[in-house]
Each structure stands twice: as C-alpha cells, then as structure tokens.
Design a protein around this motif. Sequence first.
Motif, PDB file in Angstrom:
ATOM      1  N   SER A 144       0.846  -1.201   0.000  1.00 30.19           N
ATOM      2  CA  SER A 144       0.000   0.000   0.000  1.00 30.19           C
ATOM      3  C   SER A 144       0.876   1.244   0.000  1.00 30.19           C
ATOM      4  O   SER A 144       2.003   1.242   0.511  1.00 30.19           O
ATOM      5  CB  SER A 144      -0.927   0.003   1.213  1.00 30.19           C
ATOM      6  OG  SER A 144      -0.198   0.359   2.352  1.00 30.19           O
ATOM      7  N   GLY A 145       0.345   2.309  -0.602  1.00 32.21           N
ATOM      8  CA  GLY A 145       1.096   3.558  -0.648  1.00 32.21           C
ATOM      9  C   GLY A 145       1.384   4.104   0.742  1.00 32.21           C
ATOM     10  O   GLY A 145       2.447   4.671   0.990  1.00 32.21           O
ATOM     11  N   GLU A 146       0.424   3.873   1.644  1.00 37.62           N
ATOM     12  CA  GLU A 146       0.597   4.337   3.027  1.00 37.62           C
ATOM     13  C   GLU A 146       1.930   3.911   3.608  1.00 37.62           C
ATOM     14  O   GLU A 146       2.575   4.664   4.332  1.00 37.62           O
ATOM     15  CB  GLU A 146      -0.505   3.703   3.873  1.00 37.62           C
ATOM     16  CG  GLU A 146      -1.459   4.679   4.527  1.00 37.62           C
ATOM     17  CD  GLU A 146      -2.584   3.923   5.204  1.00 37.62           C
ATOM     18  OE1 GLU A 146      -3.723   4.157   4.819  1.00 37.62           O
ATOM     19  OE2 GLU A 146      -2.294   3.074   6.076  1.00 37.62           O
ATOM     20  N   GLY A 162      -0.762   4.028  -4.064  1.00 39.08           N
ATOM     21  CA  GLY A 162      -0.371   5.434  -4.161  1.00 39.08           C
ATOM     22  C   GLY A 162      -1.049   6.327  -3.146  1.00 39.08           C
ATOM     23  O   GLY A 162      -1.013   7.551  -3.263  1.00 39.08           O
ATOM     24  N   GLY A 163      -1.643   5.714  -2.140  1.00 42.99           N
ATOM     25  CA  GLY A 163      -2.406   6.470  -1.141  1.00 42.99           C
ATOM     26  C   GLY A 163      -1.583   7.487  -0.358  1.00 42.99           C
ATOM     27  O   GLY A 163      -2.144   8.383   0.266  1.00 42.99           O
ATOM     28  N   PHE A 218      -2.049  10.587  -3.581  1.00 41.86           N
ATOM     29  CA  PHE A 218      -3.448  10.985  -3.826  1.00 41.86           C
ATOM     30  C   PHE A 218      -4.344   9.778  -3.963  1.00 41.86           C
ATOM     31  O   PHE A 218      -3.941   8.767  -4.533  1.00 41.86           O
ATOM     32  CB  PHE A 218      -3.565  11.771  -5.138  1.00 41.86           C
ATOM     33  CG  PHE A 218      -2.628  12.923  -5.237  1.00 41.86           C
ATOM     34  CD1 PHE A 218      -2.837  14.076  -4.497  1.00 41.86           C
ATOM     35  CD2 PHE A 218      -1.527  12.860  -6.081  1.00 41.86           C
ATOM     36  CE1 PHE A 218      -1.965  15.140  -4.585  1.00 41.86           C
ATOM     37  CE2 PHE A 218      -0.644  13.923  -6.180  1.00 41.86           C
ATOM     38  CZ  PHE A 218      -0.867  15.071  -5.432  1.00 41.86           C
ATOM     39  N   ALA A 239      -8.636  13.015 -11.204  1.00 45.20           N
ATOM     40  CA  ALA A 239      -8.077  12.749  -9.869  1.00 45.20           C
ATOM     41  C   ALA A 239      -7.503  11.333  -9.806  1.00 45.20           C
ATOM     42  O   ALA A 239      -6.443  11.097  -9.210  1.00 45.20           O
ATOM     43  CB  ALA A 239      -9.166  12.936  -8.820  1.00 45.20           C
ATOM     44  N   GLY A 262      -3.771   9.878  -8.954  1.00 45.67           N
ATOM     45  CA  GLY A 262      -3.490   8.751  -8.058  1.00 45.67           C
ATOM     46  C   GLY A 262      -2.560   7.744  -8.715  1.00 45.67           C
ATOM     47  O   GLY A 262      -1.590   7.281  -8.113  1.00 45.67           O
ATOM     48  N   THR A 316       1.492   6.308  -7.864  1.00 45.46           N
ATOM     49  CA  THR A 316       2.007   4.933  -7.725  1.00 45.46           C
ATOM     50  C   THR A 316       3.322   4.765  -8.494  1.00 45.46           C
ATOM     51  O   THR A 316       4.177   3.977  -8.099  1.00 45.46           O
ATOM     52  CB  THR A 316       0.999   3.860  -8.221  1.00 45.46           C
ATOM     53  OG1 THR A 316       0.941   3.882  -9.646  1.00 45.46           O
ATOM     54  CG2 THR A 316      -0.375   4.039  -7.630  1.00 45.46           C
ATOM     55  N   GLY A 373      -4.097   1.619 -15.208  1.00 47.12           N
ATOM     56  CA  GLY A 373      -4.192   2.687 -16.211  1.00 47.12           C
ATOM     57  C   GLY A 373      -5.636   3.135 -16.425  1.00 47.12           C
ATOM     58  O   GLY A 373      -5.926   3.838 -17.386  1.00 47.12           O
ATOM     59  N   VAL A 400      -5.914  -4.343  -9.145  1.00 43.59           N
ATOM     60  CA  VAL A 400      -4.830  -4.555 -10.109  1.00 43.59           C
ATOM     61  C   VAL A 400      -3.924  -5.695  -9.626  1.00 43.59           C
ATOM     62  O   VAL A 400      -3.466  -6.518 -10.419  1.00 43.59           O
ATOM     63  CB  VAL A 400      -4.016  -3.252 -10.300  1.00 43.59           C
ATOM     64  CG1 VAL A 400      -2.834  -3.487 -11.222  1.00 43.59           C
ATOM     65  CG2 VAL A 400      -4.914  -2.158 -10.862  1.00 43.59           C
TER      66      VAL A 400
END
Length: 236
Positions: free
Chosen positions: A13-15, A51-52, A55, A70, A74, A78, A133, A142
């Motif tokens: 996760s982006g986080e 990508g959290g 965005f 938006a 995001g 990523t 994408g 994904v």
Amino acid sequence: MSERKRRVLLKLSGEAFGGGQLGVNPDVVAGLAKEIAEASADTEIAIVVGGGNFFRGAELSQRGMDRGRADYMGMLGTVMNALALQDFLEQAGAATRVQSAISMTQVAEPYIPRRAERHLEKGRVVIFGAGAGLPYFSTDTVAAQRALEIDAQVVLVAKNGVDGVYDSDPRTNAAAQKIDAITYQEALVQGLKVVDSTAFSLCMDNGMPMVVFGMQPAGNLTKAIRGDRIGTLVSR
Ligand code: UDP
C-alpha cells in the motif's frame, strides 16, 4: 524439467511508503526493499504498488475534482512509489524492472505481461506502476488481475497498521477479532473492507488465494514471501 520456482504477487500500500505521511520516507522504503531483495533469491516476486501516500482519486473528487482526472493523479503517484522502491531494491542488490500501465517510456517499460514473466524467470523483481491505467480501479484489484495474468501462486496483500482480516474494523472497535482463514464468499457477505470487494471477487471467480498480513514487525514481508503462515488466508 526443472521445478518451477514459487512466484508471488506482492501488493504494497502507498501508506507504507510514506510512513504515515505525504510522500516517500526513504528509511521506510529502504527497509522494505532490503527484505524483498533477500527474499528474491529463491522466490519470483512481482509487486503492485499503491499510491495512497500521494493521492486517492475518490478523496480528491469529494473535494470537487473531476473523478477521472483525480484518479490519473493517483496512478501517477504509484509510479513515484515504484521508482523509489526500484532504487532501494537495486541498492540492496536486486535486479529490477518497472512496468507502467500508462506509457512513460523514459522511466518505465510499458506493461507487457509476457515480458514481465521473462524478467521474473531471470530473477528480476518486477514492479507494476500506474495501476491498471484506468480510473475507478484500485491497486488491490490490479494486484489480483496481475497475479492472474502472470500466473502467480498467491496474492500477498501487505497492510500498514493491521495484521490481517478482522471481523470488524480494529481501528474503531477494540473488541474486533482477527480471522485466521476465511472464504471470499464470507468476506464479501460480511462486507469486510480490508481489501476491495472487486479484488476479492476477481480472486474468488478465478481461484486465486490471497494472504492479508501486516508488514510490521520487520521480517514479516520475508515470511509472507516464502510462504510462512502469517496474517489471514482468504481462499475459495
Ligand atoms: N488508481 C486508479 N486506477 C488504478 C489504480 C489506482 O484510478 O488502476 C488511482 C485511484 O485514484 C487510487 C489511487 O490511484 O485512489 C491510489 O491507489 P490506491 O488507493 O489503490 O493505493 P493504496 O490505497 O494501496 O495506497
């Protein structure tokens, strides 16, 4: 014929990349990369990055932005995470390739599944950036799709701050109980939101098992990649 190596699809996760803040925390990414590089010696590893930490399209659209635009922001976030991870993986001694679902050939290969498989066979860690994408998708979904397309044995969903699937949200309910194993059907019926419902149903329909686990403490990524029984097993 030589035996096929274990192949996993790891979702980060982006986080995790931001260490809880906006942007990339190099110390955190270096720590993740070290574990992944070590584990790549005997397992083929493909990674989908979230990508959290930059965005989330749904959040930006609630604040007035067009959802599609938006979501593209995001997805671009990523890719930044993918490049950061690539850098630290290479510093840790792993060979890597980044493939992006949005073409940006100076920084990443395009997403070509057969080529991704070839990289994996050669021992390279493959990082998938830019999600699918497509707006309205999440990187969880994904991860499930890429795992199916590159014929991975399992999707490993690494979470930040939670160590598996719970019967209710452990951040808001102190009495929440961790679940050791659950079916996709049960997870969907109970509305468990730890992973997107689209990702759950894609895995359910195609018989792809998933392990949801916490990336802390250090060592957990290695354990999950080599197949130790941690977190929650979600299966058909
Ligand atoms: N996103 C998208 N299509 C995709 C993957 C991601 O539109 O195929 C966008 C979406 O806006 C999402 C953001 O990219 O909120 C970041 O991805 P995600 O929320 O899945 O990241 P994570 O929560 O895992 O950090």
